[in-house]
Each structure stands twice: as structure tokens, then as C-alpha cells.
Design an enzyme around this catalytic site. Structure first.
Site, short mmCIF file in Angstrom:
data_model
loop_
_atom_site.label_atom_id
_atom_site.label_comp_id
_atom_site.label_asym_id
_atom_site.label_seq_id
_atom_site.Cartn_x
_atom_site.Cartn_y
_atom_site.Cartn_z
N LYS A 54 0.86 -1.17 0.27
CA LYS A 54 0.08 -0.06 0.01
C LYS A 54 1.15 1.36 0.04
O LYS A 54 0.50 2.20 -0.90
CB LYS A 54 -1.01 0.01 1.21
CG LYS A 54 -2.05 -1.04 1.08
CD LYS A 54 -2.88 -1.27 2.30
CE LYS A 54 -3.57 -2.62 2.08
NZ LYS A 54 -4.25 -3.11 3.44
N GLN A 95 -4.79 -1.82 9.74
CA GLN A 95 -4.63 -3.20 9.11
C GLN A 95 -5.32 -4.07 9.91
O GLN A 95 -4.97 -4.35 11.31
CB GLN A 95 -3.08 -3.47 8.99
CG GLN A 95 -2.91 -4.65 8.10
CD GLN A 95 -3.60 -4.72 6.72
OE1 GLN A 95 -3.75 -3.84 6.02
NE2 GLN A 95 -3.97 -5.96 6.15
N ASP A 142 -11.29 2.68 4.03
CA ASP A 142 -11.61 1.05 4.05
C ASP A 142 -13.14 0.98 4.22
O ASP A 142 -13.51 -0.09 3.83
CB ASP A 142 -11.33 0.35 5.59
CG ASP A 142 -9.83 -0.38 5.29
OD1 ASP A 142 -9.63 -0.96 4.41
OD2 ASP A 142 -9.40 -0.24 6.55
N1 GUN Z 1 -6.92 -6.76 6.30
C1 GUN Z 1 -7.23 -7.67 5.09
N2 GUN Z 1 -7.82 -6.74 4.07
C2 GUN Z 1 -7.73 -5.50 4.64
C3 GUN Z 1 -8.43 -4.39 4.17
O1 GUN Z 1 -8.71 -3.92 3.16
N3 GUN Z 1 -8.42 -3.20 5.23
C4 GUN Z 1 -7.92 -3.38 6.28
N4 GUN Z 1 -7.71 -2.17 7.12
N5 GUN Z 1 -7.26 -4.38 6.88
C5 GUN Z 1 -7.48 -5.56 5.95
#
Ligand code: GUN
Length: 294
Positions: free
Chosen positions: A53, A97, A120
Site C-alpha cells: 500500500k 490493518q 476502508d
Molecule cells: N486486512 C485484510 N484486508 C484488509 C483491508 O482491506 N483493510 C484493512 N484495514 N485490513 C485488512
């Protein structure tokens, strides 16, 4: 039938292309879209996701702030990090995350993020708007899957869509999006999960099957309808001594047996994954645009 491949890398590239001009316009106005990532602990898969990311932010010219803390962080300290990011003018999107270590209250953290910085799409306010068909921000993975369907002109209208998995991150929002009375939606939606009886009977009904459970081999060729569209959200590491990393990635779907029957299928890697990151960039740019439009 032998399936055609849904190329997530190609679709993600087209999404990135579509936001480049918007990033340039924001910069002309003195605004660089900024994303903060918060990673708690040292789970290798989460570290990899967060790194990708941050790298994508750099590639697109977005500002990124990567915050890392040990797994034993106290709830109060995490709350303070989120509170500061909520007020930081150079941060338009906050991503904590998931999953968090079990002593932390993940739902409370999600609710503490300002809805306008919730890139998100997990905050209950944004989930509510999505459910009533007035989306503000859509969760990245289901949003990315919609981009894949759009790109390949696979219209879910009137089709049976079966989603295997009921997570707040993928399964539930995917169902909410596909069932909407909206363009490229209007599907008949079923959510199956670990307590569903006769999973194969349910999945065989699917014209569009989305597998999002995090378990390799959950779906094999005998469980799908001839001509189904198969979307594999799983990213599972399995030991592989032939791979220099010591592992390789596989989805939730047994690719070969499903590809022999499906009309379209996403590979792992290179299917849904690239879209999740591209849609995070998209959501961050939109959040930055909204921050200056009042
Ligand atoms: N863990 C797995 N996929 C995601 C996501 O799309 N966002 C976040 N914050 N954590 C994740």
C-alpha cells in the site's frame, strides 16, 4: 468450457490511470492526498500488505505515513494514534490493518476513525450509507471486484450470486453491493459461510461465485456450475520449498478444476489483490477531493 482469465493487474492499471489526472488536479490546488497506515504487530502477511500500500502511494505521488507499533500496544495508545490522525490536515485516509491482536478492541478502533477519513469503508456510518444505496465510500475489495466485473462486461443483473464468507471486510459488503437496485448490480444474492449446510448445493447455483473464506481448496470444480464466473478473494500462504520465499500464494479456489468449468476466473495472485490496493488509492483520492469541496 475452459475459463478466460480475469486479469486484475490490467484492471488495476486502468483504475490507477483514471485517478492520475485527479491527483494532478488536487496537487495544483495545493493538496497531496495522504494515507496513513497503522500496522500493529509483526504478522508477515499484514506487513506485506501494508508495504504494498505504501509503495503504491509512492508510485502515484500520494503522501503516505506508515505507523508501526509492537503487538503489545495498549488500547489507549492506539486510540491516541487514531485521534491524532483524525486531526492531521495532511492525512485524508486512515487504514488500520486488520486483524488486530486479540487484546485490542477492533470494532472500537473502526468506530474511532472519522467517517470522512475511513478509506476502508468499515465505519458503521459508511456501512449504513452503502446498505441504503447512497454509498460514500465502498470497502476496497468488494469495490475492486465490481471494477473487475465492469471491465469484463459481466453484468450481475438477474444472476444468482453466491458469496462464500461473511466477513465485514468482504462477504457482507459484497452482498450489499450486488443486491442494490443499481447499474451493474441487481443480483439475487446468497451468503454461505462455515455453518451453511450443503455448501456445494448452494455454490452450484451460482452464476457468479465469490470465495472469501481464507481456506485453500474451499471450492473445487465439482462445486461450480458450468459457465460460472469465479472470483477468488483468498490469499493463503502454503509452504513450498521450491519457492525462494519458502511459501507460495494460493486462493480459496482450486484453480485448475474450476477453470475447466468456469467461463471466467480470477487467478491468485494477480486477480482480486491488485484491485484492493488500487481501490484504496481511489478512496484516498476521493477523500482528499471531498476534504476541499466542503
Ligand atoms: N486486512 C485484510 N484486508 C484488509 C483491508 O482491506 N483493510 C484493512 N484495514 N485490513 C485488512
Amino acid at each position: 468450457m475452459s475459463a478466460q482469465i480475469i486479469d486484475g493487474k490490467e484492471v488495476a492499471k486502468s483504475v490507477r490511470k483514471s485517478i492520475k489526472a485527479r491527483i494532478a488536479t488536487l496537487k495544483e490546488k495545493g493538496v497531496t492526498p495522504g494515507l496513513a497506515t497503522v500496522l500493529i504487530g509483526d504478522d508477515p502477511a499484514s506487513q506485506t500488505y501494508v508495504k504494498s500500500k505504501v509503495r503504491m502511494c509512492e508510485k502515484l505521488g500520494l503522501y503516505s505515513e506508515a505507523i508501526g507499533r509492537p503487538a503489545d500496544i495498549a488500547q489507549a495508545e492506539l486510540d491516541e494514534i487514531v485521534a491524532q490522525l483524525n486531526e492531521a490536515p495532511n492525512i485524508h485516509g486512515i487504514l488500520v490493518q486488520s486483524p488486530l491482536p486479540s487484546h485490542l478492541d477492533e470494532p472500537a478502533v473502526v468506530k474511532a476513525i472519522k467517517p470522512e477519513k475511513d478509506v476502508d469503508g468499515f465505519h458503521p456510518y459508511n456501512v449504513g450509507l452503502m446498505l441504503i444505496g447512497e454509498p460514500n465510500v465502498l470497502p476496497c475489495t468488494p469495490h475492486g471486484i465490481m471494477k473487475l466485473l465492469e471491465y469484463y462486461d459481466i453484468d450481475p443483473a438477474g444472476k444468482e450470486a453466491v458469496i462464500v464468507g461473511r466477513s465485514n471486510i468482504v462477504g457482507k459488503p459484497m452482498a450489499a453491493i450486488l443486491v442494490q437496485k443499481a447499474k451493474m448490480a441487481n443480483a439475487t444474492v446468497t451468503i454461505a459461510h462455515s455453518r451453511s449446510a450443503n455448501l456445494a448445493e448452494i455454490t452450484r447455483r451460482a452464476d457468479i461465485l465469490v470465495a472469501a473464506v481464507g481456506r485453500p481448496g474451499t471450492i473445487d470444480g465439482s462445486m461450480i456450475k458450468e459457465g460460472a464466473v469465479v472470483i477468488d478473494v483468498g490469499v493463503n500462504r502454503i509452504d513450498d520449498s521450491n519457492d525462494p520465499r519458502g511459501y507460495r500464494l494460493v486462493g480459496d479456489v482450486d484453480f485448475d478444476s474450476c477453470a475447466a468449468r468456469a467461463s471466467w476466473i480470477t487467478p491468485v495472485p494477480g486477480g482480486v489483490g491488485p484491485l484492493t490496493i488500487a481501490m484504496l488509492m481511489f478512496n484516498t483520492v476521493e477523500a482528499a477531493e471531498r476534504s476541499i469541496s466542503g
